[in-house]
Design a protein around this motif. Structure first.
Motif, mmCIF file in Angstrom:
data_model
loop_
_atom_site.group_PDB
_atom_site.id
_atom_site.type_symbol
_atom_site.label_atom_id
_atom_site.label_comp_id
_atom_site.label_asym_id
_atom_site.label_seq_id
_atom_site.Cartn_x
_atom_site.Cartn_y
_atom_site.Cartn_z
ATOM 1 N N HIS A 1 0.834 -1.194 0.000
ATOM 2 C CA HIS A 1 0.000 0.000 0.000
ATOM 3 C C HIS A 1 0.875 1.253 0.000
ATOM 4 C CE1 HIS A 1 -3.254 -2.506 2.316
ATOM 5 N NE2 HIS A 1 -3.042 -2.949 1.086
ATOM 6 N N LYS A 2 0.393 2.290 -0.624
ATOM 7 C CA LYS A 2 1.146 3.540 -0.694
ATOM 8 C C LYS A 2 1.409 4.124 0.687
ATOM 9 C CE LYS A 2 3.017 7.193 -2.620
ATOM 10 N NZ LYS A 2 4.343 7.105 -3.276
ATOM 11 N N ASP A 3 0.456 3.954 1.622
ATOM 12 C CA ASP A 3 0.642 4.531 2.955
ATOM 13 C C ASP A 3 1.273 3.549 3.939
ATOM 14 O OD1 ASP A 3 -1.515 2.847 3.247
ATOM 15 O OD2 ASP A 3 -2.852 4.326 4.170
ATOM 16 N N ASP A 4 1.791 2.425 3.443
ATOM 17 C CA ASP A 4 2.575 1.530 4.297
ATOM 18 C C ASP A 4 3.802 2.248 4.849
ATOM 19 O OD1 ASP A 4 0.967 -0.695 3.892
ATOM 20 O OD2 ASP A 4 2.329 -1.678 2.473
ATOM 21 N N VAL A 5 4.270 1.779 5.987
ATOM 22 C CA VAL A 5 5.572 2.177 6.529
ATOM 23 C C VAL A 5 6.375 0.892 6.732
ATOM 24 C CG1 VAL A 5 6.816 3.213 8.451
ATOM 25 C CG2 VAL A 5 4.662 4.239 7.653
ATOM 26 N N TRP A 6 7.463 0.751 5.991
ATOM 27 C CA TRP A 6 8.319 -0.428 6.089
ATOM 28 C C TRP A 6 9.615 -0.043 6.807
ATOM 29 C CZ3 TRP A 6 7.823 -5.444 3.637
ATOM 30 C CH2 TRP A 6 6.576 -5.653 3.037
ATOM 31 N N LEU A 7 10.027 -0.897 7.732
ATOM 32 C CA LEU A 7 11.317 -0.738 8.400
ATOM 33 C C LEU A 7 12.147 -1.972 8.102
ATOM 34 C CD1 LEU A 7 13.282 0.642 10.414
ATOM 35 C CD2 LEU A 7 12.161 -0.683 12.226
ATOM 36 N N ALA A 8 13.327 -1.761 7.528
ATOM 37 C CA ALA A 8 14.228 -2.866 7.187
ATOM 38 C C ALA A 8 15.541 -2.709 7.945
ATOM 39 C CB ALA A 8 14.488 -2.896 5.684
ATOM 40 N N SER A 9 16.175 -3.833 8.226
ATOM 41 C CA SER A 9 17.480 -3.816 8.880
ATOM 42 C C SER A 9 18.084 -5.201 8.804
ATOM 43 C CB SER A 9 17.345 -3.425 10.363
ATOM 44 O OG SER A 9 16.641 -4.442 11.074
ATOM 45 N N TYR A 10 19.409 -5.270 8.959
ATOM 46 C CA TYR A 10 20.041 -6.536 9.293
ATOM 47 C C TYR A 10 19.768 -6.753 10.784
ATOM 48 C CZ TYR A 10 23.399 -10.348 9.316
ATOM 49 O OH TYR A 10 23.947 -11.590 9.417
ATOM 50 N N PRO A 11 19.556 -8.002 11.226
ATOM 51 C CA PRO A 11 19.227 -8.220 12.641
ATOM 52 C C PRO A 11 20.206 -7.569 13.612
ATOM 53 C CG PRO A 11 18.936 -10.258 11.405
ATOM 54 C CD PRO A 11 19.564 -9.275 10.464
ATOM 55 N N LYS A 12 19.669 -7.112 14.725
ATOM 56 C CA LYS A 12 20.415 -6.543 15.844
ATOM 57 C C LYS A 12 21.124 -5.243 15.480
ATOM 58 C CE LYS A 12 19.731 -8.118 18.968
ATOM 59 N NZ LYS A 12 18.425 -7.925 19.706
ATOM 60 N N SER A 13 20.419 -4.404 14.749
ATOM 61 C CA SER A 13 20.983 -3.128 14.297
ATOM 62 C C SER A 13 20.239 -1.918 14.850
ATOM 63 C CB SER A 13 20.969 -3.065 12.759
ATOM 64 O OG SER A 13 21.797 -4.058 12.207
ATOM 65 N N GLY A 14 19.384 -2.130 15.843
ATOM 66 C CA GLY A 14 18.588 -1.020 16.379
ATOM 67 C C GLY A 14 17.154 -1.061 15.896
ATOM 68 N N THR A 15 16.681 -2.232 15.495
ATOM 69 C CA THR A 15 15.361 -2.370 14.884
ATOM 70 C C THR A 15 14.237 -2.037 15.859
ATOM 71 O OG1 THR A 15 16.387 -4.271 13.766
ATOM 72 C CG2 THR A 15 14.062 -3.847 13.319
ATOM 73 N N THR A 16 14.266 -2.632 17.047
ATOM 74 C CA THR A 16 13.175 -2.426 18.006
ATOM 75 C C THR A 16 13.071 -0.968 18.405
ATOM 76 O OG1 THR A 16 13.502 -4.680 18.845
ATOM 77 C CG2 THR A 16 12.246 -3.161 20.233
ATOM 78 N N TRP A 17 14.196 -0.353 18.643
ATOM 79 C CA TRP A 17 14.260 1.075 18.961
ATOM 80 C C TRP A 17 13.589 1.896 17.853
ATOM 81 C CZ3 TRP A 17 19.674 3.155 20.778
ATOM 82 C CH2 TRP A 17 19.496 4.235 21.614
ATOM 83 N N SER A 18 13.976 1.590 16.613
ATOM 84 C CA SER A 18 13.443 2.335 15.464
ATOM 85 C C SER A 18 11.952 2.092 15.289
ATOM 86 C CB SER A 18 14.194 1.932 14.192
ATOM 87 O OG SER A 18 15.578 2.187 14.318
ATOM 88 N N GLN A 19 11.504 0.851 15.522
ATOM 89 C CA GLN A 19 10.069 0.563 15.419
ATOM 90 C C GLN A 19 9.259 1.432 16.370
ATOM 91 O OE1 GLN A 19 10.805 -3.905 15.862
ATOM 92 N NE2 GLN A 19 8.774 -3.873 14.927
ATOM 93 N N GLU A 20 9.678 1.463 17.632
ATOM 94 C CA GLU A 20 8.927 2.224 18.628
ATOM 95 C C GLU A 20 8.947 3.713 18.291
ATOM 96 O OE1 GLU A 20 6.860 2.386 22.563
ATOM 97 O OE2 GLU A 20 6.941 1.149 20.755
ATOM 98 N N MET A 21 10.089 4.236 17.879
ATOM 99 C CA MET A 21 10.186 5.644 17.507
ATOM 100 C C MET A 21 9.269 5.967 16.332
ATOM 101 S SD MET A 21 13.497 7.823 16.184
ATOM 102 C CE MET A 21 13.700 6.825 14.703
ATOM 103 N N ILE A 22 9.345 5.176 15.272
ATOM 104 C CA ILE A 22 8.554 5.438 14.065
ATOM 105 C C ILE A 22 7.065 5.338 14.360
ATOM 106 C CG2 ILE A 22 7.965 4.488 11.791
ATOM 107 C CD1 ILE A 22 10.987 3.678 11.592
ATOM 108 N N TRP A 23 6.666 4.284 15.094
ATOM 109 C CA TRP A 23 5.235 4.100 15.371
ATOM 110 C C TRP A 23 4.692 5.292 16.146
ATOM 111 C CZ3 TRP A 23 1.553 3.955 19.068
ATOM 112 C CH2 TRP A 23 0.316 3.396 18.711
ATOM 113 N N LEU A 24 5.418 5.747 17.159
ATOM 114 C CA LEU A 24 4.936 6.868 17.962
ATOM 115 C C LEU A 24 4.902 8.164 17.162
ATOM 116 C CD1 LEU A 24 6.631 5.971 21.341
ATOM 117 C CD2 LEU A 24 4.168 6.275 20.984
ATOM 118 N N ILE A 25 5.938 8.417 16.374
ATOM 119 C CA ILE A 25 5.953 9.630 15.547
ATOM 120 C C ILE A 25 4.756 9.650 14.599
ATOM 121 C CG2 ILE A 25 7.164 10.731 13.609
ATOM 122 C CD1 ILE A 25 9.790 10.072 15.083
#
Length: 345
Positions: A69-93
């Motif tokens: 979908h055009k309004d999707d938000v995708w977060l990609a990373s190699y494992p253990k690169s700060g993914t969980t941190w980024s997920q929480e930040m992006i979702w809240l923003i």
């Protein structure tokens, strides 16, 4: 459905003789058949096969054909690169700093790991691929897959895509402890590291993973984040300096918040807050996996946490200097460009 990928057998003799002893899943190399839509226009470029579990065969073609979908938000990373941190930040923003909803709903339900059913057997028949497909818009979707294995529609629909990366030695050490905790990996850190340097840990090859996402960073819908930037010490604040990263992410998502709101978000995203936040720290899942493998006595070990230490250069407590130097030499041998070397060293 026509097969969208090739599967290549791993012939590495060390892997073939050790994977069961180390309690690793069976791996296979997955190579996309078509990649012309990917906007990397370097002569002769071709995505390398990615090391995944054999379970990925069950969903590869359906995933590559996934509707985006055009309004999707995708977060990609190699494992253990700060993914969980980024997920929480992006979702809240993106959700108007709705801390109450974030506390009520687990992060992995708000921001599902879309291909996890293709790499692991989950309890209770949980299907995160189906969950991601059925989520109301805007959908928040996490993946560890490289550029070459993303759904084809990513390149035509062009949703927002954030990529977060981290330096090599920190990734290796964190990924090792993660594998011990969640998968009961039975090899040593040195054995894990040497497999990593042969591109035979899940989602490898690592350098290409990072570089290929950097090669699409010129696209308007792509944002790059660096774990180490999130951890720089701020003179103004008692927490680690996320301020510039948060502000850049806000601009990317066309969101505006006051300095006070950003300071509150940074406090929420501090390591101590994240580690003690039950909606993001996955402690219930860790406890369940430790119990299944008769390791509940390790529960108080700080290395048996999903959110473990969160330190820049924390690898120094785990790697010998000799092994750390080998990792750096490996990076220099694989990455000739100084432009890209600085991403890893």
């Amino acid at each position: 459905m026509i097969m969208s990928v090739n599967y290549l057998e791993i012939t590495d003799p060390t892997y073939r003789t050790s994977w069961k002893k180390r309690n690793q899943p069976g791996f296979v190399l997955v190579e996309p058949k078509q990649y012309w839509r990917i906007p990397i226009r370097e002569p002769g470029w071709k995505p390398l096969p990615c090391c995944l579990t054999t379970r990925f065969k069950n969903m590869a073609d359906e995933f590559r054909a996934m509707k985006v979908h055009k309004d999707d938000v995708w977060l990609a990373s190699y494992p253990k690169s700060g993914t969980t941190w980024s997920q929480e930040m992006i979702w809240l923003i993106c959700n108007n700093l709705d801390y109450e909803e974030a506390r009520k709903k687990l992060l992995f339900m708000r921001f599902p790991f879309v291909e996890i059913n293709g790499i692991a057997d989950l309890p209770g028949g949980m299907d995160f691929f189906k969950l991601a497909q059925q989520m109301p818009s805007p959908r928040f979707i996490k993946t560890h897959l490289p550029v070459g294995l993303l759904p084809d529609q990513i390149w035509t629909v062009k949703p927002k895509l954030v990529y977060v990366y981290r330096t090599t030695k920190s990734v290796i050490v964190s990924y090792y402890h993660h594998s011990v905790t969640l998968s009961n990996y039975k090899g040593t850190l040195e054995e894990f590291t040497r497999s990593f340097m042969r591109d035979l840990q899940m989602y490898s090859p690592y350098h290409e993973h990072v570089i290929e996402y950097h090669k699409i960073s010129q696209l308007d819908n792509v944002l790059l984040l660096n774990y180490e930037d999130m951890k720089k010490v701020s003179v103004k604040h008692s927490f680690q300096d996320l301020v510039s990263v948060v502000k850049r992410t806000c601009v990317f998502f066309n969101k505006s918040y006051t300095d006070e709101q950003i300071a509150e978000l940074c406090n929420h995203l501090s390591f101590e807050s994240m580690q003690n936040n039950p909606s993001v720290n996955a402690q219930e899942m860790v406890d369940m996996l430790l119990a299944q493998s008769d390791r509940l006595d390790e529960r108080e070990n700080e290395d048996r946490r999903f959110i473990r230490k969160g330190k820049v250069d924390g690898w120094k407590a785990d790697l010998t200097q000799e092994l750390a130097d080998e990792i750096d030499d490996w990076t220099r041998s694989k990455v000739k460009s100084e432009k890209y070397q600085k991403l890893f060293l």
